[in-house]
Design a protein around this motif. Structure first.
Motif, PDB file in Angstrom:
ATOM      1  N   UNK A  46       0.408 -24.414   4.546  1.00  0.00           N
ATOM      2  CA  UNK A  46       1.528 -24.602   3.618  1.00  0.00           C
ATOM      3  C   UNK A  46       2.585 -23.528   3.813  1.00  0.00           C
ATOM      4  N   UNK A  47       2.156 -22.280   3.904  1.00  0.00           N
ATOM      5  CA  UNK A  47       3.112 -21.171   4.037  1.00  0.00           C
ATOM      6  C   UNK A  47       3.882 -21.276   5.344  1.00  0.00           C
ATOM      7  N   UNK A  48       3.188 -21.501   6.451  1.00  0.00           N
ATOM      8  CA  UNK A  48       3.851 -21.529   7.758  1.00  0.00           C
ATOM      9  C   UNK A  48       4.770 -22.742   7.905  1.00  0.00           C
ATOM     10  N   UNK A  49       4.305 -23.911   7.480  1.00  0.00           N
ATOM     11  CA  UNK A  49       5.133 -25.121   7.587  1.00  0.00           C
ATOM     12  C   UNK A  49       6.376 -24.999   6.707  1.00  0.00           C
ATOM     13  N   UNK A  50       6.192 -24.493   5.498  1.00  0.00           N
ATOM     14  CA  UNK A  50       7.336 -24.316   4.595  1.00  0.00           C
ATOM     15  C   UNK A  50       8.342 -23.340   5.169  1.00  0.00           C
ATOM     16  N   UNK A  51       7.843 -22.239   5.710  1.00  0.00           N
ATOM     17  CA  UNK A  51       8.734 -21.218   6.266  1.00  0.00           C
ATOM     18  C   UNK A  51       9.524 -21.749   7.459  1.00  0.00           C
ATOM     19  N   UNK A  52       8.853 -22.456   8.360  1.00  0.00           N
ATOM     20  CA  UNK A  52       9.537 -23.005   9.539  1.00  0.00           C
ATOM     21  C   UNK A  52      10.565 -24.051   9.128  1.00  0.00           C
ATOM     22  N   UNK A  53      10.180 -24.966   8.247  1.00  0.00           N
ATOM     23  CA  UNK A  53      11.097 -26.026   7.804  1.00  0.00           C
ATOM     24  C   UNK A  53      12.309 -25.440   7.080  1.00  0.00           C
ATOM     25  N   UNK A  54      12.075 -24.431   6.237  1.00  0.00           N
ATOM     26  CA  UNK A  54      13.181 -23.818   5.495  1.00  0.00           C
ATOM     27  C   UNK A  54      14.138 -23.092   6.430  1.00  0.00           C
ATOM     28  N   UNK A  55      13.606 -22.361   7.404  1.00  0.00           N
ATOM     29  CA  UNK A  55      14.479 -21.647   8.344  1.00  0.00           C
ATOM     30  C   UNK A  55      15.310 -22.620   9.168  1.00  0.00           C
ATOM     31  N   UNK A  56      14.707 -23.719   9.592  1.00  0.00           N
ATOM     32  CA  UNK A  56      15.447 -24.726  10.359  1.00  0.00           C
ATOM     33  C   UNK A  56      16.539 -25.363   9.508  1.00  0.00           C
ATOM     34  N   UNK A  57      16.209 -25.665   8.266  1.00  0.00           N
ATOM     35  CA  UNK A  57      17.204 -26.290   7.381  1.00  0.00           C
ATOM     36  C   UNK A  57      18.367 -25.354   7.111  1.00  0.00           C
ATOM     37  N   UNK A  58      18.087 -24.099   6.771  1.00  0.00           N
ATOM     38  CA  UNK A  58      19.162 -23.167   6.445  1.00  0.00           C
ATOM     39  C   UNK A  58      20.040 -22.879   7.664  1.00  0.00           C
ATOM     40  N   UNK A  59      19.451 -22.795   8.844  1.00  0.00           N
ATOM     41  CA  UNK A  59      20.274 -22.571  10.032  1.00  0.00           C
ATOM     42  C   UNK A  59      21.172 -23.786  10.299  1.00  0.00           C
ATOM     43  N   UNK A  60      20.607 -24.979  10.160  1.00  0.00           N
ATOM     44  CA  UNK A  60      21.408 -26.199  10.356  1.00  0.00           C
ATOM     45  C   UNK A  60      22.536 -26.280   9.331  1.00  0.00           C
ATOM     46  N   UNK A  61      22.246 -26.018   8.061  1.00  0.00           N
ATOM     47  CA  UNK A  61      23.251 -26.141   7.004  1.00  0.00           C
ATOM     48  C   UNK A  61      24.345 -25.087   7.156  1.00  0.00           C
ATOM     49  N   UNK A  62      23.969 -23.849   7.440  1.00  0.00           N
ATOM     50  CA  UNK A  62      24.961 -22.780   7.585  1.00  0.00           C
ATOM     51  C   UNK A  62      25.846 -23.025   8.799  1.00  0.00           C
ATOM     52  N   UNK A  63      25.224 -23.446   9.911  1.00  0.00           N
ATOM     53  CA  UNK A  63      25.992 -23.707  11.136  1.00  0.00           C
ATOM     54  C   UNK A  63      26.966 -24.856  10.949  1.00  0.00           C
ATOM     55  N   UNK A  64      26.517 -25.911  10.283  1.00  0.00           N
ATOM     56  CA  UNK A  64      27.327 -27.124  10.149  1.00  0.00           C
ATOM     57  C   UNK A  64      28.416 -26.995   9.076  1.00  0.00           C
ATOM     58  N   UNK A  65      28.057 -26.478   7.909  1.00  0.00           N
ATOM     59  CA  UNK A  65      28.976 -26.519   6.770  1.00  0.00           C
ATOM     60  C   UNK A  65      29.729 -25.224   6.519  1.00  0.00           C
ATOM     61  N   UNK A  66      29.214 -24.089   6.969  1.00  0.00           N
ATOM     62  CA  UNK A  66      29.900 -22.825   6.743  1.00  0.00           C
ATOM     63  C   UNK A  66      30.594 -22.314   8.001  1.00  0.00           C
ATOM     64  N   UNK A  67      29.902 -22.387   9.136  1.00  0.00           N
ATOM     65  CA  UNK A  67      30.480 -21.889  10.380  1.00  0.00           C
ATOM     66  C   UNK A  67      31.235 -22.966  11.153  1.00  0.00           C
ATOM     67  N   UNK A  68      31.038 -24.240  10.747  1.00  0.00           N
ATOM     68  CA  UNK A  68      31.725 -25.370  11.384  1.00  0.00           C
ATOM     69  C   UNK A  68      31.495 -25.393  12.895  1.00  0.00           C
ATOM     70  N   UNK A  69      30.248 -25.181  13.289  1.00  0.00           N
ATOM     71  CA  UNK A  69      29.901 -25.162  14.702  1.00  0.00           C
ATOM     72  C   UNK A  69      28.777 -26.152  14.983  1.00  0.00           C
ATOM     73  N   UNK A  70      28.580 -26.534  16.241  1.00  0.00           N
ATOM     74  CA  UNK A  70      27.471 -27.434  16.578  1.00  0.00           C
ATOM     75  C   UNK A  70      26.130 -26.795  16.224  1.00  0.00           C
ATOM     76  N   UNK A  71      25.160 -27.626  15.904  1.00  0.00           N
ATOM     77  CA  UNK A  71      23.850 -27.108  15.527  1.00  0.00           C
ATOM     78  C   UNK A  71      23.220 -26.308  16.659  1.00  0.00           C
ATOM     79  N   UNK A  72      22.482 -25.265  16.279  1.00  0.00           N
ATOM     80  CA  UNK A  72      21.843 -24.387  17.262  1.00  0.00           C
ATOM     81  C   UNK A  72      20.323 -24.494  17.207  1.00  0.00           C
ATOM     82  N   UNK A  73      19.806 -25.539  16.601  1.00  0.00           N
ATOM     83  CA  UNK A  73      18.360 -25.679  16.436  1.00  0.00           C
ATOM     84  C   UNK A  73      17.636 -25.876  17.757  1.00  0.00           C
ATOM     85  N   UNK A  74      18.343 -26.370  18.764  1.00  0.00           N
ATOM     86  CA  UNK A  74      17.681 -26.671  20.035  1.00  0.00           C
ATOM     87  C   UNK A  74      17.183 -25.437  20.766  1.00  0.00           C
TER      88      UNK A  74
END
Length: 333
Positions: A46-74
């Motif tokens: 639970x801890x590891x899956x939640x942490x990974x999913x949350x980090x991926x979501x926050x990076x995607x959201x910040x990159x897309x909506x705040x920095x206005x740049x292509x996603x860097x999740x890859x």
């Protein structure tokens, strides 16, 4: 006579890439992750899956909506940050606090500096230290393997580092008799009702296997991890020799998150020095600060703070410790 034409660098392209190295580190963490699943059960998942999913979501959201740049999740860096953050937490850590830690790790520790390659501090450690300072009670409740009935219901106990701290505080070397043997610590076996610490630090052998894999794949070099472990061993040995209230150096290097931090976080490309000489200086300083904080600081574990302190000194080390320029002729004395 034909002229020799030399084109601009790079002259040859290698197979190395950010994605490949990130995936390599993730693969190296798999043994420690599997061992944590075995000892901690559902809580670790639970801890590891939640942490990974949350980090991926926050990076995607910040990159897309705040920095206005292509996603860097890859590039897989968000996955690695989430995995390291999760492995630095107790297996019964509340989900909402994990989300807060992930937001700080990605939003403050990484994206506020411009994203991957621009951050000064290791993002996972930024998140962990924020949680440790903000929620010290929850961050120091360590479940005892074998006494965990559910994710939120587990018997907790002191860790080996806590006993070491207590022995120093009380000046009583007999307290150290409750420490597990070196072989038990190496294999992740806990006894005498001791907690196992954070998810990723329970089995030293699994972390050593991960280090061997990274060295084999040439993802990292030996300079930082070996200099950290060697420095902690030497200084701990001197303290133990001078006074038996300090634990033996072998117990010290096998306990806590020393190996997890030395192998997987201190070696971060962005926040560590570029030259081998600089890496040795960096590693020795981290090892020394870790011993100081563990023995005389407020917290039993000092590696996270030691790495962050030396992250701040990395630009200075890079400035003064530079490789010899190609074609440079040494000055005559």
């Amino acid at each position: 006579m034909s002229k020799l034409i030399v084109s601009l660098s790079p002259h040859a392209h290698g197979t190395d890439s950010v994605e490949r190295n990130m995936r390599g580190v993730i693969i190296a963490l798999v043994p420690a992750l599997l061992v944590s699943f075995y000892y901690f059960g559902l809580g670790s998942v639970v801890v590891c899956v939640t942490s990974v999913a949350a980090c991926m979501f926050f990076e995607w959201a910040i990159t897309k909506y705040m920095m206005k740049q292509p996603t860097s999740l890859s590039d897989c860096s968000a996955i690695l940050t989430g995995l390291l953050l999760g492995m630095n937490l107790p297996s019964n850590f509340p989900v909402w606090m994990i989300l807060v830690g992930a937001l700080v790790a990605i939003g403050v520790g990484k994206m506020s500096f411009g994203g991957l390659g621009c951050n000064i501090f290791n993002p996972a450690l930024v998140g962990r230290c924020f949680l440790l300072v903000s929620f010290p009670a929850e961050m120091t409740l360590w479940p005892i393997p074998g006494q965990i009935t559910s994710y939120t219901d587990a018997t907790t106990g002191a860790t080996p580092l806590s006993l070491m701290k207590e022995a120093i505080k009380n000046g009583d070397a007999s307290i150290l008799e409750g420490l597990p043997g070196s072989l038990d610590t190496l294999l992740g076996i806990t006894r005498n009702g001791l907690g196992a610490g954070s998810i990723g630090e329970i089995c030293a052998l699994a972390l050593i296997i991960g280090l061997a894999y990274m060295l084999w794949k040439k993802i990292i070099t030996w300079h930082i991890p070996v200099s950290i472990i060697a420095t902690v061993f030497v200084f701990s040995g001197l303290l133990h020799w001078s006074n038996p209230i300090y634990a033996s150096p072998l117990q010290v290097i096998l306990s806590g998150g020393l190996m997890l931090g030395a192998f997987f976080m201190a070696t971060d490309y962005v926040t560590s020095p570029m030259t081998h000489k600089g890496q040795l200086i960096y590693g020795v300083a981290i090892g020394f600060l870790t011993v100081v904080i563990r023995n005389w600081g407020s917290y039993p574990e000092g590696l996270s703070f030691a790495i962050l302190i030396m992250n701040a000194f990395t630009p200075l080390i890079n400035f003064y410790v530079k490789p010899k320029r190609f074609g440079e002729v040494p000055a005559r004395k």
